[in-house]
Design a protein around this motif. Structure first.
Motif, short mmCIF file in Angstrom:
data_model
loop_
_atom_site.label_atom_id
_atom_site.label_comp_id
_atom_site.label_asym_id
_atom_site.label_seq_id
_atom_site.Cartn_x
_atom_site.Cartn_y
_atom_site.Cartn_z
N UNK A 115 0.43 -1.38 0.04
CA UNK A 115 0.17 -0.04 -0.32
C UNK A 115 0.96 1.19 0.39
N UNK A 116 2.32 1.24 -0.08
CA UNK A 116 2.66 2.59 -0.07
C UNK A 116 3.71 2.53 -0.77
N UNK A 117 3.18 1.64 -2.06
CA UNK A 117 4.15 1.54 -2.88
C UNK A 117 3.44 1.69 -3.97
N UNK A 118 4.50 2.62 -5.22
CA UNK A 118 3.59 3.66 -6.49
C UNK A 118 4.93 2.58 -7.33
N UNK A 119 4.57 2.61 -8.86
CA UNK A 119 5.27 1.75 -9.68
C UNK A 119 5.11 3.17 -10.76
N UNK A 120 6.27 3.51 -11.46
CA UNK A 120 6.46 4.48 -12.97
C UNK A 120 7.58 3.66 -13.42
N UNK A 121 6.62 2.54 -14.52
CA UNK A 121 7.74 1.53 -15.32
C UNK A 121 8.23 0.67 -14.39
N UNK A 178 1.53 14.54 -7.25
CA UNK A 178 2.54 13.55 -8.23
C UNK A 178 1.29 12.06 -8.19
N UNK A 179 1.61 11.47 -7.21
CA UNK A 179 0.78 10.64 -7.07
C UNK A 179 -0.72 10.53 -7.70
N UNK A 180 -1.58 11.49 -7.54
CA UNK A 180 -2.63 11.94 -8.30
C UNK A 180 -2.45 11.44 -9.90
N UNK A 181 -1.43 12.07 -10.40
CA UNK A 181 -0.23 12.05 -11.96
C UNK A 181 -0.61 10.94 -11.80
N UNK A 182 0.71 9.27 -11.19
CA UNK A 182 1.32 9.08 -11.75
C UNK A 182 -0.78 7.57 -12.25
N UNK A 183 -1.33 7.48 -10.65
CA UNK A 183 -3.09 6.95 -10.74
C UNK A 183 -3.02 7.31 -12.10
N UNK A 184 -3.04 8.72 -13.11
CA UNK A 184 -4.13 8.77 -14.35
C UNK A 184 -2.82 8.12 -14.77
N UNK A 185 -1.65 8.00 -14.71
CA UNK A 185 -0.51 7.81 -15.70
C UNK A 185 -1.22 6.35 -16.42
N UNK A 186 -0.53 5.54 -15.10
CA UNK A 186 -1.13 3.96 -15.55
C UNK A 186 -1.90 3.35 -15.62
N UNK A 187 -2.87 4.45 -15.80
CA UNK A 187 -3.82 3.77 -16.34
C UNK A 187 -4.54 3.91 -17.37
N UNK A 236 13.20 13.76 -10.13
CA UNK A 236 14.04 13.49 -9.24
C UNK A 236 14.82 12.26 -8.88
N UNK A 237 13.51 10.92 -8.26
CA UNK A 237 13.49 9.94 -8.07
C UNK A 237 14.08 9.20 -8.54
N UNK A 238 13.40 9.35 -9.90
CA UNK A 238 13.84 8.73 -10.82
C UNK A 238 14.69 8.61 -11.68
#
Length: 277
Positions: A213-219, A232-241, A259-261
């Motif tokens: 539950x504390x993990x998000x994936x970006x590629x 950023x989380x909202x953007x990730x949710x949209x992007x991953x869909x 920054x993180x990637x």
């Protein structure tokens, strides 16, 4: 005359006492000084418990251990590791990177000298979950695992915990794509299973890894949701869909992800395309 004889006897007793004290001091110093002659061989170390080994080796210099035991199979600037028997290794940590022995531990070799990556798999009954650990998690897992107090267990055929009990929890750590693999299991009791050997864990604790539950994936990147903003989380949710085709058309990535990637700069449209390719 009597007085003289009494004084003479007193002096004789004093001399004898001094000689006795000097002899005891020399004997104690010889048997307790940190000399190569007093350093036990590895076969003797294998018969001792960890507390006794720490008491004996504390204060010895690294060069002394190398002179008596030879070069260790594994070594770094702060530790040396020697094989004691078919199951256990002696790990010696030094002060100031290369001076005196500070602390020793006896147990299985859980990690290779260099850790490039760790794949973590959590299995709870019929549910499995796997992901790559980030650098911070790798450091935490290593500290946690090396802090476990382990005791080797020799189970008879058919008597291993996974053969006696059903269910339980399993946390498996695959290091450098199979270079080293060990599992932390809760099957009636807590165990480490590595190199086909079982170790009972005397001081069990949960691995220091956040749940799904504390993990998000970006590629291929795994990120902690607690470290990302809501935007950023909202953007990730949209992007991953989005479909892969739609993702290729995206020309904006939140600055936090750059920054993180490790992308070169925010606004670089090629970053998304490079990830997808």
């Amino acid at each position: 005359m009597i007085k003289y004889k009494g004084t003479q006897k007193i002096w004789i007793l004093i001399v004898l006492a001094v000689i006795a004290v000097a002899g005891w001091t020399w004997s104690y110093g010889y048997h307790n000084r940190k000399s190569n002659d007093n350093l036990p061989n590895l076969q003797s170390i294998a018969q001792m418990d960890e507390a006794e080994v720490n008491k004996i080796l504390s204060g010895y210099r690294r060069t002394q251990l190398l002179e008596v035991w030879g070069e260790p199979p594994y070594s770094s600037s702060w530790e040396d590791v020697w094989l004691l028997n078919n199951t256990d290794w002696l790990t010696v940590n030094y002060k100031n990177d290369n001076e005196k022995v500070v602390v020793c531990s006896i147990g299985p070799m859980l990690f290779p000298e260099y850790i490039k990556d760790i794949t973590y798999t959590c299995s709870v009954y019929s549910s499995d979950y796997s992901r790559q650990l980030n650098s911070e998690e790798i450091a935490d897992v290593k500290d946690w695992a090396l802090g476990l107090d382990l005791m080797y267990m020799d189970f008879p055929d058919g008597g291993a915990p996974n053969e006696v009990y059903a269910g339980g929890e399993s946390y498996t750590f695959d290091i450098n794509h199979g270079e080293k693999v060990f599992s932390y299991l809760n099957i009636n009791d807590y165990y480490i299973f590595v190199d086909d050997h079982w170790y009972f864990v005397k001081n069990p604790s949960e691995p220091p890894i956040s749940d799904e539950s504390d993990v998000a994936k970006f590629h291929d990147n795994t990120l902690k949701t607690s470290e990302l903003s809501k935007e950023t989380l909202d953007w990730l949710n949209w992007y991953n869909e989005c479909s892969k085709e739609d993702q290729l058309a995206v020309s904006y990535i939140p600055a936090e992800l750059y920054k993180r990637c490790g992308y070169p700069s925010a606004g670089d449209e090629s970053a998304v395309q490079a990830e997808n390719e």
